[in-house]
Design an enzyme around this catalytic site. Sequence first.
Site, PDB file in Angstrom:
ATOM      1  CB  SER A 197      17.724   0.945   1.465  1.00  0.00           C
ATOM      2  OG  SER A 197      17.960   1.271   2.826  1.00  0.00           O
TER       3      SER A 197
ATOM      4  CG  HIS B 123     -11.851  -9.180   0.486  1.00  0.00           C
ATOM      5  ND1 HIS B 123     -12.675  -8.110   0.740  1.00  0.00           N
ATOM      6  CD2 HIS B 123     -12.612 -10.107  -0.149  1.00  0.00           C
ATOM      7  CE1 HIS B 123     -13.891  -8.377   0.288  1.00  0.00           C
ATOM      8  NE2 HIS B 123     -13.874  -9.574  -0.265  1.00  0.00           N
TER       9      HIS B 123
END
Length: 476
Positions: free
Chosen positions: A281, A151
């Site tokens: 970026s 999880h």
Amino acid sequence: MNDRYQSPLSERYASREMQYIFSPDKKFKTWRKLWIALAETEKELGLPITQEQIDELKEHAEDINYEVAKEREKLVRHDVMSHVYAYGQQCPKAKGIIHLGATSCYVGDNTDLIIMTEGLRLVRKKLINVMAELAKFADHYKNQPTLAFTHFQPAQPTTVGKRATLWLHDLYLDLEDLEYVLGSMKLLGSKGTTGTQASFLELFEGDHEKCRKADQMIAEKMGFAGCYPVSGQTYSRKIDTRVLNILAGIAQSAHKFSNDIRLLQHLKEVEEPFEKNQIGSSAMAYKRNPMRSERIASLSNYVMSDVMNPMMVSSTQWFERTLDDSANKRLSIPEGFLAIDGILDLYLNVVDGLVVYPKVIEKHMMAELPFMATENIMMDAVKAGGDRQELHERIRQLSMEAGKNVKEKGLDNNLLELIAADPTFGMSLESLKACMEPSRYVGRAPQQVDEFLAEVIQPVLDENKDVLGMTAEITV
């Protein structure tokens, strides 16, 4: 060619090798090979076709006169008959026997099956190369402890190599499926307009055995074991679904891998290769985005959705054939192959250059390990005379306190210090720290890696040494 749309699959993602398999050159040269196989078969079964005619067909098997075919198609609006005409212009002696007894699907469908088979073989080759690289990675890091996650919450430790075997096992399952479908591929053969071989029964003057032999002989000449036993005018479009299901299965596995790499890169534990001059970026110069893994995920989404196309085509075909499959097949099948080709090249490139940061992995491990070591600590305290139930309750309480310190106060995990200060355990901090060896908590992970690689993966690699050693052809 900057004034019209060009597919990114050809421009950016797919290899030249896969692009050639789905090129017009490959398609129309295969048509001519099929016409030659048909003529040879008919001659061998007694029809009045001469060796001179066949030799003429073979002489022009590769030099396709595209302009003649294009001009003819403007007139007759039929691609197959246009190419029959163009081939006949080059082969005047054989003109009258080209396509004898056949329908358009003889060249169209048989070529589709041949091309998909060759596409699957290339996919298989690339898949095995990715598996080989993953096997090296798994073996190299089989002993490197790392936090496992369930999880996406910290769980009992595993090893970096053991996690890699999960990715590898998915690909192994894909390979099993691919081998089955590849091994079951057949040709349509020469079935005629509705699949009854009526035209061939007429040509062979009612000789059913010659009709049966014709199919088998054509298949063998084209490198196939046989033809599908029954069909309408076309081969069952479920074949297309089976093939694209294989591609979608590989896409599922690749997407899962790319997700894990992206999460690990966020954790700074493992990251994909990053070129020296690569820009992450346009605004944030420090960024190192997992762009290749993201591209794998993006292309995988496309392939998984693409499999719906042959499903809908197959389910809506009417009786012996309709033509509403044609435009869809021209798009969905080549582009599914080109996309999975790009995915596998990216997958190979990423695995080949994966960077692992053991110090970061160890830091994350040590921040959580005290919680995971509590069962061992409790057992050691019981052996020293403690009460198991009392110890369990105290560890639960101290774990809650340590967790609160981490989450609410931003402090380091001080569970060991809390246990050492509790007289219930009677253990020193030094003895507790001695329990903090990560390798004690990975179970059989290293051994599982060894066993899986030796018993499952190595036999596959040994059987496929001839296809190993590929390098990825990608556009960064």
